[in-house]
Enzyme design. Structure first.
Site, mmCIF file in Angstrom:
data_model
loop_
_atom_site.group_PDB
_atom_site.id
_atom_site.type_symbol
_atom_site.label_atom_id
_atom_site.label_comp_id
_atom_site.label_asym_id
_atom_site.label_seq_id
_atom_site.Cartn_x
_atom_site.Cartn_y
_atom_site.Cartn_z
ATOM 1 N N CYS A 289 23.054 97.371 -45.653
ATOM 2 C CA CYS A 289 23.194 96.139 -44.861
ATOM 3 C C CYS A 289 24.628 95.621 -44.806
ATOM 4 O O CYS A 289 25.273 95.702 -43.775
ATOM 5 C CB CYS A 289 22.273 95.055 -45.433
ATOM 6 S SG CYS A 289 20.536 95.452 -45.226
HETATM 7 N N1 LIG Z 1 17.205 97.936 -47.228
HETATM 8 C C1 LIG Z 1 17.430 96.659 -47.111
HETATM 9 O O1 LIG Z 1 17.696 95.958 -48.091
HETATM 10 C C2 LIG Z 1 17.353 95.967 -45.777
HETATM 11 C C3 LIG Z 1 17.311 94.570 -45.754
HETATM 12 C C4 LIG Z 1 17.235 93.924 -44.545
HETATM 13 C C5 LIG Z 1 17.244 94.652 -43.361
HETATM 14 N N2 LIG Z 1 17.306 96.016 -43.408
HETATM 15 C C6 LIG Z 1 17.286 96.727 -42.125
HETATM 16 O O2 LIG Z 1 15.983 97.261 -41.934
HETATM 17 C C7 LIG Z 1 16.063 98.533 -41.270
HETATM 18 C C8 LIG Z 1 15.377 99.591 -42.113
HETATM 19 O O3 LIG Z 1 16.076 99.706 -43.346
HETATM 20 P P1 LIG Z 1 15.455 100.408 -44.620
HETATM 21 O O4 LIG Z 1 16.356 100.092 -45.752
HETATM 22 O O5 LIG Z 1 13.999 100.106 -44.724
HETATM 23 O O6 LIG Z 1 15.636 101.934 -44.206
HETATM 24 P P2 LIG Z 1 14.969 103.204 -44.922
HETATM 25 O O7 LIG Z 1 15.853 104.354 -44.636
HETATM 26 O O8 LIG Z 1 14.594 102.873 -46.323
HETATM 27 O O9 LIG Z 1 13.589 103.383 -44.130
HETATM 28 C C9 LIG Z 1 13.532 103.748 -42.793
HETATM 29 C C10 LIG Z 1 12.325 104.646 -42.606
HETATM 30 O O10 LIG Z 1 12.212 104.947 -41.218
HETATM 31 C C11 LIG Z 1 11.803 106.294 -41.085
HETATM 32 N N3 LIG Z 1 12.156 106.726 -39.730
HETATM 33 C C12 LIG Z 1 13.361 107.088 -39.221
HETATM 34 N N4 LIG Z 1 13.263 107.351 -37.922
HETATM 35 C C13 LIG Z 1 11.964 107.146 -37.592
HETATM 36 C C14 LIG Z 1 11.234 107.256 -36.379
HETATM 37 N N5 LIG Z 1 11.829 107.612 -35.235
HETATM 38 N N6 LIG Z 1 9.927 107.009 -36.411
HETATM 39 C C15 LIG Z 1 9.305 106.644 -37.548
HETATM 40 N N7 LIG Z 1 9.941 106.509 -38.733
HETATM 41 C C16 LIG Z 1 11.257 106.759 -38.735
HETATM 42 C C17 LIG Z 1 12.535 107.004 -42.189
HETATM 43 O O11 LIG Z 1 11.894 108.238 -42.509
HETATM 44 C C18 LIG Z 1 12.429 105.985 -43.324
HETATM 45 O O12 LIG Z 1 11.272 106.175 -44.108
HETATM 46 C C19 LIG Z 1 17.535 98.787 -41.025
HETATM 47 O O13 LIG Z 1 17.882 98.331 -39.765
HETATM 48 C C20 LIG Z 1 18.220 97.912 -42.067
HETATM 49 O O14 LIG Z 1 19.508 97.519 -41.675
HETATM 50 C C21 LIG Z 1 17.341 96.679 -44.587
#
Ligand SMILES: NC(=O)c1ccc[n+]([C@@H]2O[C@H](COP(=O)([O-])OP(=O)(O)OC[C@H]3O[C@@H](n4cnc5c(N)ncnc54)[C@H](O)[C@@H]3O)[C@@H](O)[C@H]2O)c1
Length: 448
Positions: A289
């Site tokens: 992030c």
């Molecule tokens: N990790 C954090 O602390 C956090 C906090 C707030 C916001 N975010 C935002 O949330 C979003 C997700 O982050 P995250 O940390 O959960 O990511 P992550 O990588 O942990 O999880 C994303 C998941 O999406 C899956 N994926 C990728 N492409 C896909 C598709 N086309 N169809 C279905 N599944 C698919 C991946 O296999 C993975 O399991 C990002 O935009 C991030 O910036 C993250």
């Protein structure tokens, strides 16, 4: 597609609008909830809705993740398997790689990654890929909520046109919102359920349904007037954090030059009951992030000729911190008449922040790389990270013996599980980048 358009008009002419049918399903918790992307954000959300009584289908590309969910075996620290397993057993939660399940869903939250390209431009490929799959099985009566952090305008300019190709009308046949995910992995006090949820829809009907949807499972919902406002809220929050960390990192470098203990300065400044909020210096930014999201904003504003100067500057300062840490290590070793080259350096903690297993963008990776380039022999320990893949090799976590063997231990991540008293006893020299050894007096300790 024609069939869906007809179906939607049948619903309208019968006097019961798509909005009210979906609203009733959400209220009665009979709506079939879908979450696309089961990572740090998507899995906790899916579990929260299953706990609230909905039937939830998680969709992910990763077969190993979906298999683990279906086995009730959590891979996200904030989701205990003991909570998830009964939900799977009762049929409330299941996961699949099969996007055709979208046909049976009423709502879809998109929680896929939004990384940066090497050029620091937004990488929208995951959102586009997810929407392409949704397009294939799109049907009237769907509420779609994008949760991935992104630049203002994404929902309107990128997602909406893809979904409108169906011929269905937003705010009438289907509903589209943006809601920023604010989860803070490892935070025991604030989790998905009790972090207020901001949501903005493309139309007032979309916002209304988004608000209704979140209020079924989460404690507080904050509706805003548009998707762009909701997108910008997240970028303001993360930019605020990135810039304040940049400021305090610069103050730390200044204090270091003047021989002042920056940690004592911050602690005393934080006693001011108004107008000051403490941020802490460290070895650099990490995670999916804070080091990334502000660049989504600077990329977007550049298109209107507005330069995001604070973001660029804070990015430079924060990006320098791993170099600053390596200089500290080098100076500390030199003070003990040792060069970095050939020295054994043990990194204590490699995840990007305490008590989690996430190494994405972790400054530890940069520090290991920089020390390796200077000829140091680097090892690490971390109770949450059994191995790390570097560009050219893989390192395995070491046990306590590596501390004694090391010429210098660098505390990069201050996990609560580490025994710091024992570390001070056993290590020859410690560079503490997190003030983990606060209050401990020893000639062995060099602080940031
Ligand atoms: N990790 C954090 O602390 C956090 C906090 C707030 C916001 N975010 C935002 O949330 C979003 C997700 O982050 P995250 O940390 O959960 O990511 P992550 O990588 O942990 O999880 C994303 C998941 O999406 C899956 N994926 C990728 N492409 C896909 C598709 N086309 N169809 C279905 N599944 C698919 C991946 O296999 C993975 O399991 C990002 O935009 C991030 O910036 C993250």
């Amino acid at each position: 597609m024609q069939k869906w358009v007809e179906m939607s008009s049948v619903l309208s002419s019968s006097g019961t609008s798509t909005q009210s049918i979906l609203g009733e399903k959400i209220r009665s918790k009979t709506a079939r909830v879908g979450v696309v992307g089961l990572g740090y954000v998507g899995l906790p959300l899916a579990v929260e809705y299953a706990e609230a009584g909905f039937h939830v289908t998680g969709i992910d590309l990763s077969e190993s993740k979906t298999a683990r969910v279906n086995a009730g075996d959590s891979y996200v620290g904030d989701v205990p398997s003991a909570v998830m397993a009964p939900l799977v057993k009762s049929g409330k939660l299941r996961a699949t790689t099969d996007f055709s399940q979208i046909r049976d869903l009423d709502t879809i939250n998109i929680c896929v990654p939004t990384p940066l390209r090497k050029t620091k431009d937004p990488d929208m490929s995951y959102i586009v890929a997810a929407c392409q799959e949704i397009e294939k099985y799109f049907h009237p009566g769907l509420l779609i909520i994008l949760e991935s952090t992104t630049y203002p305008g994404t929902t309107d300019e990128l997602v909406l046109p893809m979904l409108e190709k169906s011929g269905l009308k937003v705010g009438h046949d289907f509903f589209l919102c943006f809601s920023p995910e604010r989860v803070d992995p490892g935070n025991a006090k604030f989790q998905t359920k009790n972090i207020p949820k901001v949501v903005g829809g493309v139309t007032p009907a979309c916002t209304e349904l988004g608000k209704l949807f979140y209020s079924q499972a989460l404690e507080k919902v904050v509706p805003v007037t548009s998707t762009r406002v909701a997108e910008m809220v997240k970028l303001l929050e993360n930019t605020f954090r990135m810039i304040n960390i940049g400021l305090v990192n610069e103050i730390a470098i200044m204090c270091d030059g003047m021989g002042i203990d920056v940690w004592e300065v911050i602690e005393a400044a934080a006693t001011k009951p108004f107008g000051f909020m403490p941020f802490y210096p460290g070895p650099g930014l990490g995670g999916h992030c804070i080091p990334i999201d502000p660049y989504y904003l600077s990329w977007k504003t550049k298109q209107s000729g507005i330069e995001a100067r604070f973001i660029e500057l804070a990015g430079q300062i924060n990006g320098q911190m791993p170099h600053f840490v390596v200089e500290k290590v080098q100076n500390a070793l030199n003070d003990h008449s040792k060069p970095v080259k050939g020295s054994k350096i043990h990194i204590y903690g490699v995840s990007y922040k305490r008590d989690i297993d996430d190494v994405r963008e972790s400054p530890a990776l940069d520090i290991i790389h920089l020390l390796g380039k200077r000829g140091a022999k680097v090892s690490y320990s971390d109770p949450y990270v059994p191995e790390i893949r570097l560009e050219d090799n893989t390192l395995l976590a070491q046990d306590g013996g590596a501390v004694e063997a090391a010429d210098c231990v660098v505390i990069v991540t201050d996990h609560a599980a580490f025994d710091y008293k024992d570390l001070v006893k056993r290590a020859k020299l410690i560079v503490d980048t997190r003030n983990a050894l606060k209050g401990v007096q020893s000639d062995k300790i060099v602080r940031l």
